[in-house]
Design a protein around this motif. Structure first.
Motif, short mmCIF file in Angstrom:
data_model
loop_
_atom_site.label_atom_id
_atom_site.label_comp_id
_atom_site.label_asym_id
_atom_site.label_seq_id
_atom_site.Cartn_x
_atom_site.Cartn_y
_atom_site.Cartn_z
N GLY A 86 0.86 -8.77 -4.72
CA GLY A 86 0.88 -7.41 -5.46
C GLY A 86 -0.59 -7.06 -5.16
O GLY A 86 -1.63 -7.95 -5.57
N ALA A 87 -0.71 -5.96 -4.88
CA ALA A 87 -2.23 -5.51 -4.45
C ALA A 87 -3.26 -5.62 -5.76
O ALA A 87 -4.20 -6.11 -5.27
N GLY A 88 -2.93 -5.21 -6.80
CA GLY A 88 -3.97 -5.30 -8.00
C GLY A 88 -4.34 -6.79 -8.29
O GLY A 88 -5.46 -7.28 -8.38
N PRO A 89 -3.34 -7.55 -8.82
CA PRO A 89 -3.43 -9.19 -8.85
C PRO A 89 -4.20 -9.74 -7.91
O PRO A 89 -5.11 -10.49 -8.14
N ARG A 90 -3.98 -9.56 -6.57
CA ARG A 90 -4.59 -10.10 -5.43
C ARG A 90 -6.01 -9.52 -5.29
O ARG A 90 -6.71 -10.69 -5.00
N ALA A 91 -6.05 -8.34 -5.34
CA ALA A 91 -7.63 -7.93 -5.40
C ALA A 91 -8.57 -8.65 -6.30
O ALA A 91 -9.60 -9.13 -6.22
N VAL A 149 -10.50 -0.68 -6.10
CA VAL A 149 -10.48 0.81 -6.32
C VAL A 149 -9.13 1.04 -5.49
O VAL A 149 -8.21 2.00 -6.35
N GLU A 150 -8.78 0.79 -4.64
CA GLU A 150 -7.57 1.24 -3.62
C GLU A 150 -6.35 0.76 -4.49
O GLU A 150 -5.52 1.66 -4.46
N SER A 155 -11.58 2.24 -11.79
CA SER A 155 -11.86 3.61 -11.52
C SER A 155 -13.08 3.74 -10.32
O SER A 155 -14.07 2.75 -10.45
N PRO A 156 -13.02 4.66 -9.55
CA PRO A 156 -14.52 4.83 -8.60
C PRO A 156 -15.55 4.62 -9.38
O PRO A 156 -16.62 4.29 -8.91
N GLU A 157 -15.72 5.37 -10.66
CA GLU A 157 -16.96 5.22 -11.31
C GLU A 157 -17.28 3.91 -11.85
O GLU A 157 -18.40 3.46 -11.60
#
Lengths: 215, 215
Positions: A86-91, A149-150, A155-157
Motif C-alpha cells: 500500500g502506497a501510504g503505509p509503504r511510504a 505527498v504522492e 499535504s504539500p504544505e
DNA sequence: TGTACATCAGTGAACGCGCGTTCACTGATGTAC
DNA sequence: TGTACATCAGTGAACGCGCGTTCACTGATGTAC
C-alpha cells in the motif's frame, strides 16, 4: 586481494587508498590517519598516492565522499528491504527505514561518520559529491517525503519543513549516541523514529504509524 | 594581560593554557592545536605545560570541559534574561531560550563545539565535568523541563521522553548548521525551536507557545 | 607481427619540520624557627 | 624581623620520530607504423 604478478601496476590504487584510509580511521581513529600509514598498509610507496590525490587533504575529502556514498547506499537498501504493501503505509515505512539506517551507519562506523560530516570543506547536504555514483543522502530523504505527498499521506504544505525536522532529529540522535555518548545506552532508537514519523505526519495522523508500539 | 615583573611565576598558567588552546582551535582549527603552539602563544616554555597537564590529551580534555562550561553558562544566562511573567509561560520561554543559546554557541564557536562534543573520552551528558563549577548543560535542560511540570504545563508522563526529544533536535540542528553546512543559510532557527516546544508540550498545547509566529 | 617510443604508474632516497616528551637545571615563594 | 631550606613552577637544550612532500628515477603498458 592483489595479484603478486602485476604488483608494479596496482590496478585501482585510488580506490584501495580510500578504502584503506577508511579502515585506518575506523579502527584507530582520525589521529592515526596519515598518507604514509595508508600507503604502507596498501603496500605502496608513500608518494604513489600523489598520482591520485593532490595532497593529504584531498585523500581525506575522498574518504568523506566515500562515507557519504556508503550512507546513501545503506539508506536505499533499507528502503528496498521494506515489504509493507500500500502506497501510504509503504511510504511511512520507508521513511522510518531510512532513519534507522542512518543511525545504524553512525553507530557502526562512528569515526567515518564524524569525518563524513565533520569536514567543513564538504558539508553534508543537497548536491554533495558521493562515491560510486550514489545520490546524496539528502536526495534519498527527499524521495521519501515526496512519496508521502504522492500517496496523500501528508499535504504539500506539511512537506515544506519536513526535511529539516526529520534530518535534524535523526542526525542529532546519531551524533549524541556516538562513541559511548549518553544516548547510546540510555535511549532506544525506535521511540525516536516514532517522534520523527509523528512529527512529519502531524498530530492528526498519530495512529497511522507502523505496527511498532508507542513506547 | 601579564605583568612583566613576575613573568617567571605566571600566576594561573593552567587557565591561560586552556584559554589559549580554545583560541587556537577556534581560529585555526583543531589541526593547528599542539602543546608547543599553545605554550608559545602563552609565552612559556613547551614543557611548562607538564606542570599542569599530564600530556597533550589531558589539555584537550580540559578544553572540552571548558567548552561544556561555556555552553552551560550561556544557557543559564539566556534563562536569566527571560522576562516573561507567569510560571507556565516563563517555563516555556526558558526552554526556548536555552535552545536558542545552544545553537548560538555552536555557530559562534563551531570548532570548540566540535571538540566539546567530539571527544569520545568525554561524551556529553549527565554528570559531565565542566569548568568553573558550571552545571552540566544536560542539568540545565532538566531544570527547564522540571519547571514545566511544576507549572503544570506538561504532565509527568509527557516529561519522560522530553530531554531526548529536545536535546536531539537542537543538537542535530546545531551540528548540521555548523561550518557552512546546508542548514546554515537554508533554514532559520526559530521554526526549529517551535518544533521543539510543540514536541515537548504535545499536540494539544500547540497554541500555548510564545508570541513568535508559526512560520 | 615486430619494433620504437611516448606515456603512465609506480620506486627509493632524501629534505626539512614541528611535534610530544624527557632531562637536568634554576629562580621564586613560603614556612619554621 | 631575619635567616635556612624545602617546595613549587618555571627554563633551555635535546631526543627520536613520523610526517608531508619533492626529486630523479624506472618498470610496465599501449599505440603508431
Amino acid at each position: 586481494m592483489k595479484k603478486p604478478q602485476d604488483a608494479y601496476h596496482h590496478g585501482d590504487l585510488r580506490s584501495s587508498l580510500v578504502e584503506e584510509a577508511v579502515r585506518v580511521i575506523e579502527r584507530e581513529g582520525l589521529d592515526a590517519f596519515s598518507l604514509r600509514e595508508v600507503a604502507r598498509r596498501v603496500g605502496v610507496s608513500p608518494n604513489a598516492a600523489y598520482r591520485h590525490f593532490e595532497d593529504k587533504d584531498a585523500l581525506l575529502s575522498a574518504v568523506a565522499a566515500h562515507g557519504l556514498g556508503m550512507l546513501s547506499r545503506r539508506m536505499r537498501e533499507a528502503i528496498e528491504a521494506v515489504s509493507v504493501r500500500g502506497a501510504g503505509p509503504r511510504a511511512i515505512a520507508n521513511l522510518r527505514a531510512t532513519g534507522r539506517a542512518y543511525v545504524a551507519f553512525a553507530l557502526a562506523k562512528p569515526e567515518l561518520f564524524r569525518v563524513t560530516f565533520g569536514r567543513q570543506a564538504s558539508p553534508p547536504g543537497p548536491d554533495q559529491t558521493c562515491t560510486n555514483g550514489e545520490p546524496d543522502p539528502y536526495r534519498v530523504l527527499e524521495g521519501c517525503l515526496d512519496a508521502l505527498v504522492e500517496a496523500s499521506v501528508i499535504s504539500p504544505e506539511r512537506r515544506a519543513g519536513a526535511e529539516l525536522f526529520a534530518w535534524t532529529t535523526v542526525h542529532g540522535y546519531a551524533s549524541l549516541a556516538l562513541g559511548g555518548g549518553p544516548l547510546a545506552s540510555l535511549e532506544p532508537l525506535e521511540p525516536v523514529l516514532d517522534l520523527v514519523i509523528d512529527g512529519v505526519l502531524g498530530p492528526s495522523a498519530t495512529s497511522a504509524r507502523k505496527p511498532a508500539a508507542k513506547r
